[in-house]
Design an enzyme around this catalytic site. Structure first.
Site, PDB file in Angstrom:
ATOM      1  N   TYR A 112      49.214  35.521  41.242  1.00  0.00           N
ATOM      2  CA  TYR A 112      48.941  36.167  39.953  1.00  0.00           C
ATOM      3  C   TYR A 112      50.216  36.369  39.140  1.00  0.00           C
ATOM      4  CZ  TYR A 112      44.657  37.023  42.550  1.00  0.00           C
ATOM      5  OH  TYR A 112      43.533  36.873  43.308  1.00  0.00           O
TER       6      TYR A 112
ATOM      7  N   VAL B 142      42.414  41.035  48.161  1.00  0.00           N
ATOM      8  CA  VAL B 142      42.478  42.494  48.144  1.00  0.00           C
ATOM      9  C   VAL B 142      41.973  43.134  49.440  1.00  0.00           C
ATOM     10  CG1 VAL B 142      42.379  42.660  45.634  1.00  0.00           C
ATOM     11  CG2 VAL B 142      40.251  42.675  46.958  1.00  0.00           C
TER      12      VAL B 142
ATOM     13  N   LYS C 171      39.451  31.553  47.046  1.00  0.00           N
ATOM     14  CA  LYS C 171      39.535  30.776  45.797  1.00  0.00           C
ATOM     15  C   LYS C 171      40.122  29.369  45.971  1.00  0.00           C
ATOM     16  CE  LYS C 171      39.854  34.943  42.942  1.00  0.00           C
ATOM     17  NZ  LYS C 171      40.755  35.828  42.176  1.00  0.00           N
TER      18      LYS C 171
ATOM     19  N   SER D 188      39.809  37.144  47.496  1.00  0.00           N
ATOM     20  CA  SER D 188      40.392  36.086  46.656  1.00  0.00           C
ATOM     21  C   SER D 188      41.046  34.961  47.438  1.00  0.00           C
ATOM     22  CB  SER D 188      41.411  36.691  45.684  1.00  0.00           C
ATOM     23  OG  SER D 188      40.764  37.425  44.677  1.00  0.00           O
TER      24      SER D 188
ATOM     25  N   TYR E 283      29.678  34.264  43.670  1.00  0.00           N
ATOM     26  CA  TYR E 283      31.102  34.581  43.820  1.00  0.00           C
ATOM     27  C   TYR E 283      31.304  35.789  44.734  1.00  0.00           C
ATOM     28  CZ  TYR E 283      35.760  36.261  42.619  1.00  0.00           C
ATOM     29  OH  TYR E 283      37.049  36.719  42.683  1.00  0.00           O
TER      30      TYR E 283
END
Length: 447
Positions: free
Chosen positions: A243, A261, A69, A66, A191
Site C-alpha cells: 500500500y 489485516v 489478492k 488481503s 470478495y
C-alpha cells in the site's frame, strides 16, 4: 537434529528477537479478527526444492484477508490475459491506504489489484459458470498454490460481511463508472468470502514460493499458473503490495510482498524462496508489526534484497552420490567406500545456496552414514553462508554422523566439528578425485 535445521534456527532466532515487540494491535473493525491472540508469532520459509522450515505459531490457522489478492489476481490473469484484466483494473501504485477510493479520474479503473477497490474488481472478473462457480474456482486455485485443500472460516466471513459497508460503497462507486462487470452485492460477497479463506504461515510460504518458482508449486511440483503470470503478479506486488508503504518496503527489504489485516505477511525471493509470517498486531498501514520487522532483519542479514542478483535455482549442488559410484573410483576399492556419501557443490555460496547444501548433506550417505562435502568447484562463500555451513556441520556431527570436507581454497575455514582428514591435508599435486577418495577412505575406516 539435522544440518538443515540451521535454517530453522535462523527463523527461530528472528522470532526470539522480535517476539517481545508490543507495538500495534489486532484489527478490530472486523470484530472476529480482534479475538486473535496478540502474542502469536510464526514464521515459515519454503525453498525452490520444496523444503519447508518454520518456527513459532506457523501452523496456527488464520484468514487470508488481503494476502488473497495476489493469488486471485493470478487467477484472473490466467483466465482472461493481461490485456483484458488491464481494461478493468490498473497496475499503478496508489500511494494510499488499502481501503481508499483509488480510481483513475477518466476511466474509473481502480489503481491496482492490491487495494480493496481493485481486488473487488479482480474477484468479479473470475469466470462464473454453472459448472464451476467463481468462488469454487478461487478456492480451488488458492488450494493449488498452498498444496492442499483450503476452507472458509464462516465466522470471520459473517463478521466481515456484517461490517463491510465501506467495501460495498466502493463497489457501488466503481459500478457507477462502468468498471465493475458484475452486480456489486455479488462482487463484494465473493470478495468477503475469499478474504475469509483459512491458511497457516506454512501455507502462505508455500503459496509465495509458488510465485517465486515461476508458477510451479515447489512442494507438489504442480504448475499452478504460467511463468508470465507469476512474473506479472510479482511486479504488482513489488510496487503496490504494501500500500502506501510499498516504496519504503522495496527500498529497505527489497522483496515483492503482500500484507493482510489478520496478521499474515508474505514475501517472495524470485527463484529463491517464499517466506511468510503471522502476527496479528498491525501498524498504521495495516501490516504486521513483528512480521515487517522480522522480514526486514532477515533481508539485511542474509542479503536477500531483490537487486542483489541471487544465484540460479538448482545450480549449487551438482552431485549427491556415494564414493564408490564416482567414475574415478578404482574397482578394487568399490564397496569399501560405498558406505560414504559425497555431496559436491559449485559456484558462489550464499544463504539460498547454503540451504541447498545443508539439505543435500542430510539426504546423502547410505543409511545415515558419513559424508564427504566437496567444495572443490566453489568459488566463494559469503559470511552468512559460512556461518550456516559451520552450524549445519556441527549439527550433523552432533547427530552422530561423520563428515569430511574437500576445501582446497580454504573457503570454509576451520570447522571444529569436522575432524576427519580434509582435502587440504593432501599433497598439492593431488587431484580432486584424490581428495574425495582420501576423505572417503578415512571416513570408511580404511586409513
Amino acid at each position: 537434529m539435522s544440518a538443515a535445521d540451521a535454517v530453522t534456527d535462523s527463523l527461530a532466532g528472528l522470532r526470539d528477537r522480535f517476539a517481545a515487540v508490543r507495538e500495534g494491535r489486532p484489527a478490530d473493525y472486523i470484530p472476529q479478527l480482534a479475538l486473535a491472540d496478540p502474542d502469536a508469532f510464526g514464521l515459515a520459509l519454503v525453498s525452490m526444492d520444496g523444503h519447508r522450515y518454520s518456527a513459532g505459531e506457523a501452523e496456527v490457522p488464520f484468514t487470508l484477508q488481503s494476502v488473497s489478492k495476489p493469488f486471485v489476481y493470478a487467477l484472473a490473469l490466467s483466465a482472461l490475459g493481461l490485456d483484458e484484466v488491464s481494461r478493468w483494473v490498473g497496475a499503478e501504485p496508489s500511494g494510499e491506504a488499502f481501503n481508499a477510493i483509488s480510481l483513475e479520474p477518466r476511466t474509473g479503473r481502480p489503481a491496482n489489484a492490491m487495494v480493496n477497490a481493485g481486488a473487488i474488481v479482480t474477484t468479479a472478473l473470475v469466470p462464473d459458470t454453472p459448472d464451476e462457480p467463481a468462488f469454487d474456482r478461487i478456492l480451488h486455485c488458492l488450494g493449488r498454490f498452498a498444496g492442499r485443500g483450503l476452507d472458509v472460516d464462516e465466522e470471520v466471513f459473517a463478521s466481515e460481511s456484517a461490517t463491510g459497508d465501506r467495501n460495498r460503497a466502493l463497489a457501488y462507486l466503481i459500478r457507477s463508472t462502468g468498471t465493475l462487470p458484475v452486480d456489486p452485492v455479488r462482487a463484494v460477497d465473493r470478495y468477503f468470502r475469499q478474504c475469509a479463506i483459512r491458511v497457516t504461515a506454512v501455507d502462505l510460504a508455500t503459496m509465495a514460493a509458488t510465485l517465486a518458482y515461476g508458477g510451479v508449486n515447489p512442494v507438489t511440483r504442480e504448475r499452478v499458473v504460467s511463468a508470465e503470470v507469476a512474473a506479472g503478479v510479482l511486479a504488482v506486488m513489488a510496487t503496490c503490495g504494501m500500500y502506501d508503504g510499498s516504496g519504503d518496503w522495496l527500498l529497505r527489504v527489497g522483496l515483492p510482498a503482500k500484507s493482510g489485516v489478520s496478521g499474515g505477511l508474505i514475501a517472495v525471493g524470485p527463484a529463491r524462496f517464499g517466506v511468510a509470517t503471522y502476527s496479528p498486531p498491525l501498524d498504521a498501514t495495516g501490516g504486521s508489526v513483528r512480521g515487517h520487522a522480522a522480514l526486514e532483519a532477515m533481508s539485511r542479514r542474509y542479503g536477500l534484497h531483490l537487486m542483489l542478483n541471487p544465484a540460479l535455482p538448482g545450480s549449487t549442488v551438482t552431485l549427491v552420490t556415494t564414493a564408490d559410484d564416482l567414475p574415478s573410483a578404482p574397482s578394487g576399492e568399490r564397496g569399501l567406500r560405498g558406505r560414504v556419501g559425497v555431496v559436491a557443490a559449485q559456484g558462489a555460496i550464499d544463504f539460498t545456496a547454503a540451504e541447498r547444501v545443508l539439505y543435500a548433506l542430510d539426504e546423502s550417505g547410505p543409511d545415515g552414514g558419513p559424508v564427504v562435502l566437496d567444495l572443490h568447484d566453489v568459488t566463494a562463500i559469503d559470511s552468512v553462508a559460512r556461518g550456516m555451513l559451520h552450524n549445519g556441520l556441527a549439527r550433523f556431527t552432533a547427530d552422530g554422523r561423520r563428515a569430511a570436507v574437500v576445501d582446497p581454497k580454504d573457503l570454509l575455514g576451520p570447522v571444529d566439528a569436522v575432524r576427519e582428514r580434509t582435502g587440504r591435508d593432501l599433497p598439492r599435486h593431488a587431484t580432486r578425485e584424490d581428495a574425495v577418495a582420501g576423505c572417503a577412505r578415512a571416513l570408511a575406516g580404511e586409513d
